[in-house]
Scaffold this active site. Structure first.
Site, short mmCIF file in Angstrom:
data_model
loop_
_atom_site.label_atom_id
_atom_site.label_comp_id
_atom_site.label_asym_id
_atom_site.label_seq_id
_atom_site.Cartn_x
_atom_site.Cartn_y
_atom_site.Cartn_z
N PHE A 97 26.13 36.04 120.16
CA PHE A 97 24.88 35.94 119.41
C PHE A 97 24.66 34.55 118.83
CE2 PHE A 97 25.20 35.62 114.78
CZ PHE A 97 26.57 35.71 114.59
N LYS A 98 25.72 33.76 118.69
CA LYS A 98 25.56 32.43 118.09
C LYS A 98 24.63 31.55 118.92
CE LYS A 98 29.73 32.46 115.33
NZ LYS A 98 30.32 33.79 115.68
N ASP A 99 24.48 31.86 120.21
CA ASP A 99 23.55 31.09 121.04
C ASP A 99 22.11 31.18 120.52
OD1 ASP A 99 25.43 30.22 122.97
OD2 ASP A 99 25.23 32.09 124.10
N LEU A 126 22.07 28.54 117.88
CA LEU A 126 22.53 27.18 118.21
C LEU A 126 21.75 26.54 119.36
CD1 LEU A 126 26.30 27.65 117.44
CD2 LEU A 126 24.74 26.02 116.36
#
Ligand code: PLP
Length: 462
Positions: A109-111, A114
């Site tokens: 989920f960090k995509d 970011l």
């Protein structure tokens, strides 16, 4: 929209300045001076939008100093790298809704945040004629998502330290197979803590930090939280369309309090969230805080959901700011007490408020494996271990009055060992991982020493 620090020492700064500042200059975290409030009619209108359009509507509320056309372009470029047409689709399995946040380039989920932050940095640096050297340490997910966010970008270099041989093979490959000239992978001969201590010490040298325009990408950047607010609205819209519900609950696997704090902001904006379920692994400081008012540091335990193996949740200070009545001096005092004593205590009134804001559960490895296994047997759907922690908490805590949406924070293929332990077979590999072992790699093994890393940065910084 203007931004202020949780510690009261910075106020009145623009969105653009808040993004480039990252950590506030007084050591606090930045927050908007007010949280925009949406009417049920506004929310209804938003809930029909496609993801990029919804992201534009939400982010514009907080980023008035970005021209609309530019913001639109940044958002479109950021989500073009996702492999699912819905960006963050919702699927219905075994009575829960799964919000799949793992269709970006590094399958976590960090995509979502970011990819946007990388484009935003590039835009702001070009506008100001500045350069940035991002320096960070990672135990896995953050590093690969940060690298994917800034690879090939103008005026940015990124130096990511990981503990040599101590991150999962897939996570290591997701970093070291990125060979763009602005990406530097450093495999430190030591532990993650060694790597993090090196980064901290280098950031502590203010003259060096300024000379080399060092920047950070950890979850303290407001733009990351903001980008994550979007998918709460998106998921609400999808589930409402299916069930005609008035309210939904969310279950969020948490380590750094970033993702769940985005849900808290969505609720403060008016999104009808009944329960916000905070799910931790055995590193349960946040769950203890909600259940017993016990916010006291423990030792970091290694678990099957390693991206939540965290004790000090950096975003917690943002919630504390609201809990303490938006009083910067009180937050400064509380953070100093926490540093000195390793714990915080709350009044009965505050405890009531915390329990109104969150429900919480800590889930151990055995329960994580059992949940992953049972879910696969009943539905055929394979969870990743982080998502399994959230699903377990949803099963135990949701009252069943309204739909519950579990945030799926990683693709199971990223955590193949845990999945294999649970169900006895390998998760299916998404196409983005095919052949990754055979790709060219670029990585420098380096001693666990501040001087060695500092020297590397000096040699390679633009
Ligand atoms: C980073 C991460 C988390 C925890 O996110 P927070 O923002 O710290 O709550 C959960 N799951 C995965 C897969 C992660 O990479």
């Amino acid at each position: 929209m203007r931004y202020q620090s949780t510690r009261g020492g910075v106020s009145g700064i623009s969105f653009k300045d808040a993004v480039l500042m990252g950590l506030a200059d007084d050591g606090g975290l930045l927050l908007p001076e007010t949280i925009p409030s949406l009417s049920p009619g506004d929310i209804q209108a938003l809930s029909c939008l496609a993801y990029p359009e919804l992201a534009f509507q939400i982010i514009s509320l907080y980023a008035g100093d970005l021209p609309s056309a530019d913001l639109k372009t940044l958002i479109e470029r950021s989500y073009r790298s996702f492999t699912h047409p819905e960006i963050t689709p919702v699927v219905h399995e075994d009575g829960v809704y799964i919000l799949e946040l793992f269709h970006g380039p590094t399958l976590a989920f960090k995509d979502v945040a970011l990819q946007f932050l990388g484009n935003l940095f590039e835009y702001l640096l070009a506008e100001r004629g500045q350069k940035m050297n991002i320096l960070g340490a990672t135990s896995g997910d953050t590093g690969s998502a940060a690298i994917a966010g800034v690879r090939g970008k103008q005026n940015i270099n990124i130096f990511i330290l990981h503990p040599h041989g101590k991150v999962s093979p897939i996570q290591e490959l997701q970093m070291t197979t990125v060979t763009d000239p602005n990406v530097f992978n450093l495999a430190v001969e030591g532990t993650f803590d060694d790597a993090q201590a090196i980064v901290k010490e280098i950031f502590g040298d203010v003259a060096f930090k300024n000379q080399y325009a060092l920047g950070a990408v950890n979850s303290i950047n407001w733009a990351r939280v903001l980008a994550q607010v979007v998918y709460y609205f998106y998921a609400f819209g999808r589930v409402q369309r299916l069930t005609d519900c008035r309210e939904v609950s969310f279950s969020v696997p948490t380590g750094n309090f970033g993702d769940i704090f985005a849900g808290y902001i969505a609720r403060r904006m008016g999104l009808p969230i009944r329960q916000l379920i905070l799910a931790t692994n055995e590193n349960n400081i946040l769950a203890r805080m909600v259940r017993d008012g016990d916010y006291s540091l423990g030792q970091v335990a290694t678990t099957l959901s390693p991206s939540m193996d965290i004790q000090i949740a950096s975003n917690f200070e943002r919630y504390l700011f609201y809990l303490l009545g938006e009083d910067g001096a009180a937050v400064t005092q509380a953070m100093a007490d926490f540093r000195a004593q390793g714990r915080l205590s709350f009044s009965t009134e505050q405890q009531t408020r915390i329990q109104a804001d969150f429900a919480a559960l800590a889930v151990d490895d055995a329960q994580t494996l059992a949940t992953l296994r049972a879910f696969q047997e009943q539905t055929g759907y394979v969870l990743d271990p982080h998502t399994a922690v959230g699903v377990r908490a949803a099963q135990e805590l949701s009252g069943g009055e309204c739909p519950v949406i579990c945030l799926a924070t990683a693709h199971p293929a990223k955590f193949g060992d845990a999945v294999r332990q649970a169900i006895g077979q390998d998760p299916q590999r998404p196409t983005s991982l095919e052949g990754i072992e055979d790709k060219p790699k670029r990585c420098q093994v380096i001693p666990a020493a501040v001087e060695a890393v500092r020297e590397f940065v000096v040699q390679h910084a633009g």
